[in-house]
Design a protein around this motif. Structure first.
Motif, short mmCIF file in Angstrom:
data_model
loop_
_atom_site.label_atom_id
_atom_site.label_comp_id
_atom_site.label_asym_id
_atom_site.label_seq_id
_atom_site.Cartn_x
_atom_site.Cartn_y
_atom_site.Cartn_z
N LEU A 79 18.19 64.37 31.37
CA LEU A 79 19.66 64.63 30.92
C LEU A 79 20.65 63.60 29.88
N LEU A 80 19.56 62.77 29.61
CA LEU A 80 20.16 61.60 29.33
C LEU A 80 19.32 61.21 28.35
N GLU A 81 18.41 61.55 28.25
CA GLU A 81 17.20 61.54 26.88
C GLU A 81 17.31 62.72 26.12
N THR A 82 17.97 64.05 26.33
CA THR A 82 18.02 64.96 25.99
C THR A 82 19.08 65.02 24.64
N LEU A 83 20.36 64.35 25.75
CA LEU A 83 21.97 64.28 24.87
C LEU A 83 21.48 62.88 23.58
N LEU A 84 20.81 62.30 23.58
CA LEU A 84 20.17 60.56 23.20
C LEU A 84 19.50 61.31 22.29
N ASP A 85 18.78 62.74 22.30
CA ASP A 85 17.77 63.49 20.89
C ASP A 85 18.46 64.75 20.25
N ALA A 86 20.24 64.83 20.89
CA ALA A 86 20.89 65.49 19.89
C ALA A 86 22.02 64.54 19.13
N GLY A 87 21.64 62.83 19.14
CA GLY A 87 22.95 62.50 18.55
C GLY A 87 23.91 62.16 18.96
N TYR A 88 24.12 62.13 20.66
CA TYR A 88 25.28 62.48 21.89
C TYR A 88 25.01 60.54 21.87
N ILE A 89 26.33 60.05 22.23
CA ILE A 89 25.92 58.49 22.99
C ILE A 89 26.69 59.06 24.70
N PRO A 90 25.55 58.49 25.65
CA PRO A 90 26.59 59.34 26.43
C PRO A 90 26.91 58.38 27.35
N VAL A 91 28.19 59.18 28.41
CA VAL A 91 29.14 57.54 29.27
C VAL A 91 28.86 58.08 30.21
N VAL A 92 28.35 57.87 31.67
CA VAL A 92 27.59 57.79 32.54
C VAL A 92 28.64 56.69 33.66
N SER A 93 28.96 57.22 34.54
CA SER A 93 29.86 56.86 36.06
C SER A 93 28.65 56.33 36.87
N PRO A 94 29.41 55.91 37.65
CA PRO A 94 28.25 55.36 38.76
C PRO A 94 29.00 55.53 40.10
N LEU A 95 28.64 57.59 39.89
CA LEU A 95 29.04 58.10 40.73
C LEU A 95 27.14 58.84 41.38
N ALA A 132 23.37 50.57 35.71
CA ALA A 132 22.97 50.95 34.47
C ALA A 132 21.79 49.82 34.33
N GLY A 133 21.12 48.69 35.48
CA GLY A 133 20.00 49.02 35.16
C GLY A 133 19.14 49.21 36.02
N GLU A 134 19.14 50.03 36.82
CA GLU A 134 18.21 51.17 37.21
C GLU A 134 18.03 52.43 35.72
N ILE A 135 18.94 52.84 35.30
CA ILE A 135 19.29 53.58 33.81
C ILE A 135 18.59 53.03 33.15
N ALA A 136 18.69 51.72 32.92
CA ALA A 136 17.66 51.32 32.13
C ALA A 136 15.96 51.42 32.19
N VAL A 137 15.86 50.64 32.64
CA VAL A 137 14.32 51.32 33.54
C VAL A 137 13.64 52.63 33.29
N ALA A 138 14.73 53.63 33.86
CA ALA A 138 14.54 55.02 33.33
C ALA A 138 13.94 55.54 32.10
N LEU A 139 15.40 54.82 30.87
CA LEU A 139 14.61 55.20 30.10
C LEU A 139 13.75 54.57 29.10
N LYS A 140 13.40 53.40 29.36
CA LYS A 140 12.18 52.46 28.74
C LYS A 140 13.34 51.87 27.69
N ALA A 141 13.93 51.42 28.16
CA ALA A 141 15.39 50.89 27.61
C ALA A 141 14.95 49.37 27.01
N PHE A 142 14.97 49.14 25.85
CA PHE A 142 14.54 48.01 24.81
C PHE A 142 15.41 46.90 25.20
N LYS A 143 17.06 46.88 25.60
CA LYS A 143 17.99 45.97 26.58
C LYS A 143 19.12 46.82 26.52
N LEU A 144 19.45 45.83 27.97
CA LEU A 144 20.60 45.98 29.06
C LEU A 144 21.09 44.67 28.70
#
Length: 294
Positions: A160-176, A193-205
């Motif tokens: 879901l986050l990858e789809t939003l990012l690919d479409a040019g959106y900034i996802p705003v995630v609530s911790p639920l 935040a840490g788990e999402i960074a891992v799942a997205l293979k993020a460069f920075k957290l």
């Protein structure tokens, strides 16, 4: 340093970070101060427009407490951890996925980009399990306590986050989150935040907070560069304590799983996010797998 020098110092970082994913955890005083929050979102939108894929994860503990008190419900904490009963969870959902998320999305629009608010239970983004009884030191002894509807993350479905990012959106995630039976749970925002960074293979957290970074025991010196071993040592000798622990635990998990750098930054000073990312010295603490020692 003149403006031209600042821009030239930033250029190699802008080039290096272009197209990379960065997860920013919003917390601290920014969550209750509109002026600070607007500055942080300005920075996030700038990162978006220089080509970074930006995901925002927000907390909201103080606002949850304020709303509970306004509704005549006194928050309950054990060993510094919030006990989340059914009514508290409902209030948290209202504050996190409602008020805070929509306010951040509006600020993103105000600053010229497109944000989308999602919570961990949207599209099965975050699957969790209810936290088991937790041993907490209360006074001079340990107790096993039930924190209620608080979850431990088991799975991040990042599509879901990858789809939003690919479409040019900034996802705003609530911790639920939800469990596998569809029950709602509250999640620690730093952990999310840490788990999402891992799942997205993020460069920075990046974790934005109210302090200048990881500090020594006297709180007079900021450690600007730390390795995982350094952090382990600082935790073991008690230098790192309190609310800094979950931030650093999330940072360490992210770095161990491939995130190049995790940063702890004071979000209260204007444009610290940009200074941390785009200058040689930075302004906060950067944690890496192995780098400069203390």
């Amino acid at each position: 340093m003149n403006r031209q020098s600042v821009l030239m110092e930033a250029l190699p970082y802008i080039r290096k970070f272009h197209g990379k994913t960065i997860v920013i955890k919003l917390g601290g005083h920014a969550m209750v101060d509109p002026k600070i929050m607007n500055t942080v979102i300005e920075d996030a939108v700038l990162l978006h427009y220089v080509g970074m894929r930006v995901v925002l994860v927000h907390g909201g503990g103080p606002e949850i407490t304020q709303k509970m008190q306004a509704l005549g419900k006194e928050p309950k904490f054990i060993g510094g951890l919030r006990v989340t009963d059914a009514e508290t969870l409902e209030i948290a959902q209202m504050v996190l996925a409602g008020k805070i998320s929509s306010a951040i999305v509006s600020l993103i629009a105000k600053n010229g980009a497109r944000g989308v608010g999602v919570s961990g239970n949207d599209g099965g983004l975050v699957i969790a399990e209810k936290m088991p009884l937790k041993k907490i030191k209360v006074g001079d002894h340990e107790e096993e306590v039930d924190l209620g509807f608080v979850g431990e993350i088991r799975e991040i479905n990042s599509k879901l986050l990858e789809t939003l990012l690919d479409a040019g959106y900034i996802p705003v995630v609530s911790p639920l989150a939800i469990d596998r039976k569809g029950n709602d749970l509250n999640i620690n925002a730093d952990t999310m935040a840490g788990e999402i960074a891992v799942a997205l293979k993020a460069f920075k957290l990046i974790s934005l907070t109210d302090v200048d970074g990881v500090m020594d025991k006297d709180r007079t010196k900021v450690f600007h560069r730390l390795t995982l071993k350094n952090v382990d040592a600082l935790m073991a000798d008690g230098t790192i304590s309190g609310g800094m622990i979950p931030k650093l635990e999330a940072s360490m998990i992210a770095v161990r799983h491939g995130v190049e750098g995790a940063h702890i930054v004071n979000g209260n000073a204007e444009h610290n996010l940009l200074l941390e990312l785009f200058t040689d010295d930075g302004v906060g603490t950067m944690i890496t797998a192995s780098m400069i020692c203390l």
